[in-house]
Motif scaffolding. Structure first.
Motif, PDB file in Angstrom:
ATOM      1  N   SER A 212       6.892   4.664 -17.059  1.00 34.07           N
ATOM      2  CA  SER A 212       7.671   4.652 -15.817  1.00 34.07           C
ATOM      3  C   SER A 212       6.912   5.277 -14.658  1.00 34.07           C
ATOM      4  N   LYS A 213       5.884   6.075 -14.968  1.00 34.45           N
ATOM      5  CA  LYS A 213       5.130   6.737 -13.901  1.00 34.45           C
ATOM      6  C   LYS A 213       4.104   5.820 -13.257  1.00 34.45           C
ATOM      7  N   PHE A 214       3.891   4.672 -13.898  1.00 28.08           N
ATOM      8  CA  PHE A 214       2.886   3.770 -13.340  1.00 28.08           C
ATOM      9  C   PHE A 214       3.588   2.545 -12.758  1.00 28.08           C
ATOM     10  N   PRO A 215       3.256   2.120 -11.553  1.00 25.74           N
ATOM     11  CA  PRO A 215       3.922   0.972 -10.946  1.00 25.74           C
ATOM     12  C   PRO A 215       3.737  -0.297 -11.756  1.00 25.74           C
ATOM     13  N   LYS A 216       4.777  -1.117 -11.759  1.00 25.20           N
ATOM     14  CA  LYS A 216       4.686  -2.391 -12.451  1.00 25.20           C
ATOM     15  C   LYS A 216       3.727  -3.319 -11.719  1.00 25.20           C
ATOM     16  N   PRO A 217       3.024  -4.199 -12.469  1.00 21.96           N
ATOM     17  CA  PRO A 217       2.115  -5.125 -11.807  1.00 21.96           C
ATOM     18  C   PRO A 217       2.866  -6.005 -10.817  1.00 21.96           C
ATOM     19  N   ALA A 218       2.242  -6.262  -9.677  1.00 22.56           N
ATOM     20  CA  ALA A 218       2.880  -7.111  -8.666  1.00 22.56           C
ATOM     21  C   ALA A 218       3.008  -8.537  -9.180  1.00 22.56           C
ATOM     22  N   LYS A 219       4.090  -9.175  -8.802  1.00 22.50           N
ATOM     23  CA  LYS A 219       4.285 -10.565  -9.188  1.00 22.50           C
ATOM     24  C   LYS A 219       3.306 -11.447  -8.416  1.00 22.50           C
ATOM     25  N   SER A 220       2.863 -12.514  -9.086  1.00 20.54           N
ATOM     26  CA  SER A 220       1.929 -13.422  -8.437  1.00 20.54           C
ATOM     27  C   SER A 220       2.583 -14.101  -7.248  1.00 20.54           C
ATOM     28  N   LEU A 221       1.822 -14.213  -6.157  1.00 21.53           N
ATOM     29  CA  LEU A 221       2.329 -14.840  -4.945  1.00 21.53           C
ATOM     30  C   LEU A 221       1.958 -16.309  -4.860  1.00 21.53           C
ATOM     31  N   SER A 222       1.235 -16.814  -5.855  1.00 22.35           N
ATOM     32  CA  SER A 222       0.804 -18.206  -5.795  1.00 22.35           C
ATOM     33  C   SER A 222       1.995 -19.134  -5.947  1.00 22.35           C
ATOM     34  N   LYS A 223       1.924 -20.264  -5.276  1.00 24.59           N
ATOM     35  CA  LYS A 223       2.991 -21.246  -5.313  1.00 24.59           C
ATOM     36  C   LYS A 223       2.480 -22.543  -5.926  1.00 24.59           C
ATOM     37  N   LYS A 224       3.242 -23.063  -6.849  1.00 23.05           N
ATOM     38  CA  LYS A 224       2.855 -24.319  -7.456  1.00 23.05           C
ATOM     39  C   LYS A 224       3.373 -25.485  -6.627  1.00 23.05           C
ATOM     40  N   ARG A 225       2.619 -26.582  -6.705  1.00 17.77           N
ATOM     41  CA  ARG A 225       3.061 -27.796  -6.042  1.00 17.77           C
ATOM     42  C   ARG A 225       4.398 -28.245  -6.643  1.00 17.77           C
ATOM     43  N   PRO A 226       5.428 -28.561  -5.834  1.00 17.56           N
ATOM     44  CA  PRO A 226       6.703 -29.011  -6.399  1.00 17.56           C
ATOM     45  C   PRO A 226       6.524 -30.292  -7.187  1.00 17.56           C
ATOM     46  N   PRO A 227       7.335 -30.494  -8.240  1.00 14.04           N
ATOM     47  CA  PRO A 227       7.190 -31.696  -9.050  1.00 14.04           C
ATOM     48  C   PRO A 227       7.361 -32.958  -8.202  1.00 14.04           C
ATOM     49  N   ALA A 228       6.507 -33.941  -8.470  1.00  8.05           N
ATOM     50  CA  ALA A 228       6.579 -35.203  -7.730  1.00  8.05           C
ATOM     51  C   ALA A 228       7.761 -36.032  -8.222  1.00  8.05           C
ATOM     52  N   LYS A 229       8.395 -36.750  -7.300  1.00  5.65           N
ATOM     53  CA  LYS A 229       9.544 -37.574  -7.668  1.00  5.65           C
ATOM     54  C   LYS A 229       9.146 -39.003  -8.001  1.00  5.65           C
ATOM     55  N   ASP A 230       7.978 -39.419  -7.537  1.00  7.82           N
ATOM     56  CA  ASP A 230       7.510 -40.744  -7.901  1.00  7.82           C
ATOM     57  C   ASP A 230       5.998 -40.720  -8.032  1.00  7.82           C
ATOM     58  N   GLY A 231       5.465 -41.709  -8.716  1.00  6.81           N
ATOM     59  CA  GLY A 231       4.034 -41.771  -8.981  1.00  6.81           C
ATOM     60  C   GLY A 231       3.799 -42.540 -10.263  1.00  6.81           C
ATOM     61  N   ILE A 232       2.871 -42.063 -11.058  1.00  7.86           N
ATOM     62  CA  ILE A 232       2.561 -42.691 -12.341  1.00  7.86           C
ATOM     63  C   ILE A 232       3.146 -41.805 -13.433  1.00  7.86           C
ATOM     64  N   HIS A 233       4.044 -42.345 -14.218  1.00  7.88           N
ATOM     65  CA  HIS A 233       4.771 -41.576 -15.230  1.00  7.88           C
ATOM     66  C   HIS A 233       3.923 -41.433 -16.502  1.00  7.88           C
ATOM     67  N   VAL A 234       3.793 -40.206 -17.009  1.00  5.99           N
ATOM     68  CA  VAL A 234       3.165 -39.971 -18.309  1.00  5.99           C
ATOM     69  C   VAL A 234       4.271 -40.063 -19.359  1.00  5.99           C
ATOM     70  N   ILE A 235       4.243 -41.088 -20.160  1.00  2.54           N
ATOM     71  CA  ILE A 235       5.332 -41.304 -21.114  1.00  2.54           C
ATOM     72  C   ILE A 235       4.962 -40.891 -22.541  1.00  2.54           C
ATOM     73  N   ARG A 236       3.671 -40.594 -22.762  1.00  2.95           N
ATOM     74  CA  ARG A 236       3.280 -40.044 -24.072  1.00  2.95           C
ATOM     75  C   ARG A 236       1.931 -39.353 -23.935  1.00  2.95           C
ATOM     76  N   THR A 237       1.822 -38.179 -24.508  1.00  2.00           N
ATOM     77  CA  THR A 237       0.541 -37.526 -24.691  1.00  2.00           C
ATOM     78  C   THR A 237       0.653 -36.613 -25.906  1.00  2.00           C
ATOM     79  N   ASP A 238      -0.051 -36.980 -26.977  1.00  3.82           N
ATOM     80  CA  ASP A 238       0.060 -36.215 -28.218  1.00  3.82           C
ATOM     81  C   ASP A 238      -0.483 -34.802 -28.080  1.00  3.82           C
ATOM     82  N   ARG A 239      -1.385 -34.625 -27.155  1.00  2.00           N
ATOM     83  CA  ARG A 239      -1.936 -33.295 -26.850  1.00  2.00           C
ATOM     84  C   ARG A 239      -2.190 -33.255 -25.350  1.00  2.00           C
ATOM     85  N   PRO A 240      -2.130 -32.085 -24.732  1.00  2.00           N
ATOM     86  CA  PRO A 240      -2.277 -32.020 -23.277  1.00  2.00           C
ATOM     87  C   PRO A 240      -3.598 -32.641 -22.803  1.00  2.00           C
ATOM     88  N   ALA A 241      -3.508 -33.420 -21.727  1.00  2.00           N
ATOM     89  CA  ALA A 241      -4.695 -33.960 -21.068  1.00  2.00           C
ATOM     90  C   ALA A 241      -5.034 -33.049 -19.888  1.00  2.00           C
TER      91      ALA A 241
END
Length: 532
Positions: A212-241
């Motif tokens: 409790s005597k040590f400050p908690k790490p600051a939360k990351s300020l980075s922002k992710k790109r919002p999910p796209a609503k249209d484009g090319i749909h990935v409908i299957r990937t057995d392992r992450p590409a």
């Protein structure tokens, strides 16, 4: 006594310059940075070596060694830095073993560690990983005989006379004595790396001071790109590409390696097949089994691992598609990549490129450094960037890729540490057939053979820079071939480096592939030595 400079080959376009100690190494680093030779692409310092990566088309090996030999190394730069306090919970898996190695109790290890002052000498291995020297001579412990496949981020560790904190989850062979909640690497900070050369560190025992005597790490300020609503749909990937391009050069000073596509030639061919610049980002797909659906007319191409390609049209028809050529998809069409019969990684390029945010100048996803776009999984939307594209390139026949049936021969250049192995060990390395194990990844291709590579002794090698294609041999005697996301520095001797013309071939090795190594080029492990 005058110091000696030794030149050791490290692949087709790098020299490992070995000096007497850390101070001489830092002096050479300063001299090279002050008089950077034309054709030198990167400089990576370590405990007593400096790796110099160069372009052989601009400066020759001989000219570079002569230039380095003539540098004035008498001046010492004064390094200044900040002082940091790092809280630690001392519950590391190796704490008891470290205590036994040092001949003391676990409590005494903690006391010595918290009373010592550590100084950052250089960075490497991974972004934010600082190699720290210590003013307490008690700390000198060997690395583990076999490195762990995964060490959690924040692990506080020791190896040789150095201390360090792992900035991200990664493989490693250091002895773990504790963990800290602080982030050592955070791209949302003005200085992503918490520690840089010259900084001083004091470790604090959280059990004694209270969390409790040590400050908690600051939360990351980075922002992710919002999910796209249209484009090319990935409908299957057995392992992450993964998004990949030709990599992020010039970032070694931040502890960031090149990364990039495992098979750069296949990535170039995919882009050229749809009229993109060779440097455009594409999708690296490991072992096929990937499907997408277009919501608009697009043109794509698939190269690399030869997986069967099928188009399922919106009207319900199924037609084959050509590998390595432009493929036109209409709205509603689905492209299916099957399991490859040769190679391990396919590259899918989109005409006009993908809309994805670069990190440090590249869209490559570095799996060790945890830098770059998130992995692509089922349900994701790929957004076309619509950048300008040129005429497509028809290209020639693709290179023959390896499979798990016939053995593959990889040309290697022995060194820089071939002299650490017995003649019998070198013979085993070159004559024995090696098998690619399932533990392989973009960080390293782990190999197994019936006989282990014999070393001359169990001495510890101070951490030094490594290159793509380096073949490192831990104490277990089973080699690891460093791949695209390899660490900048390592602590096990490198017996050889894959020749430049076979690096892409090595990047396509599937699990179960059988390989042999063939020594080629100048095999003198020490190609020059000068007295200062």
């Amino acid at each position: 006594m005058p110091e000696k400079i030794r030149f050791r080959p490290s692949g087709s376009s790098a020299i490992l310059v070995e000096l007497d100690g850390l101070q001489e190494t830092l002096n050479l680093l300063d001299a090279l940075r002050a008089h950077l030779p034309e054709g030198v692409r990167d400089i990576v310092p370590a405990a007593r070596t400096v790796m110099v990566d160069y372009d052989p088309a601009i400066i020759s090996h001989h000219a570079l060694t002569q230039l380095i030999s003539n540098l004035d190394l008498s001046s010492q730069a004064v390094r200044h830095g900040e002082t940091f306090e790092i809280p630690v919970t001392y519950d590391g898996e190796d704490l008891r073993e470290v205590a036994d190695l040092l001949g003391c109790t676990q409590a005494e290890v903690i006391r010595h560690h918290t009373e010592a002052t550590f100084t950052v000498a250089f960075t490497g291995f991974a972004p934010g990983f600082a190699y720290m020297t210590c003013d307490d001579p008690i700390f000198n412990v060997p690395r583990r005989s076999t490195p762990r496949v995964r060490i959690p981020a924040g692990s506080v560790a020791l190896a040789g006379r150095f201390g360090g904190v792992y900035p991200s989850d990664s493989p490693g062979g250091w002895q773990l004595i504790g963990r800290t909640p602080l982030k050592m690497w955070d791209l949302s900070r003005e200085r992503a790396a918490l520690l840089t050369p010259g900084d001083r560190v004091r470790f604090l025992d959280l059990a004694r001071m209270g969390a409790s005597k040590f400050p908690k790490p600051a939360k990351s300020l980075s922002k992710k790109r919002p999910p796209a609503k249209d484009g090319i749909h990935v409908i299957r990937t057995d392992r992450p590409a993964l998004y990949q391009d030709l990599g992020r050069g010039g970032c070694s000073g931040q502890g960031v390696s090149m990364s990039g596509a495992m098979d750069r030639e296949s990535l170039r061919r995919a882009n050229l097949a749809v009229g993109n610049p060779q440097t455009e980002g594409a999708i690296e797909i490991a072992f096929g089994c990937f499907e997408l659906r277009a919501d608009r007319p697009v043109t794509v191409a698939v190269t690399g691992a030869t997986c069967p390609l099928t188009i399922r049209t919106a009207g319900g028809q199924q037609v084959g598609a050509a590998h390595g050529e432009a493929i036109a998809l209409d709205e509603g069409d689905e492209l299916v990549l099957g399991f490859p019969d040769r190679g391990s990684r396919s590259y899918l390029a989109l005409r006009g490129g993908f809309a994805v945010d670069p990190v440090l100048g590249s869209v490559s996803a570095d799996t060790l450094a945890k830098i770059g776009p998130d992995p692509i999984i089922e349900g994701d939307m790929l957004v076309p960037a619509g950048r300008h594209a040129n005429a497509v390139w028809l290209g020639g026949p693709p290179p023959q890729l390896p499979d798990d049936k016939l053995p593959v021969t990889l040309d290697v250049i022995l060194g820089p540490r071939v002299d650490w192995f017995t003649p019998n060990g070198v013979e085993t390395f070159l004559e024995q057939e090696w098998v690619v194990t399932p533990e392989s990844s973009r960080v390293g291709v782990r190999l197994a053979g019936p006989r282990t590579i014999e070393r001359k002794d169990d001495a510890e090698l101070p951490s030094e820079a490594t290159v793509l294609g380096a073949i490192q041999v831990p104490h277990s005697g089973q080699p690891v071939l460093f791949a695209a996301d390899h660490p900048l520095t390592g602590g096990y001797p490198v017996i050889a480096v894959v020749a430049a013309h076979h690096l892409d071939l090595a990047g396509q090795l599937p699990i179960g592939a059988r390989i042999r190594f063939k020594a080629t080029g100048d095999q003198n492990q020490i190609v020059g030595e000068t007295d200062r």
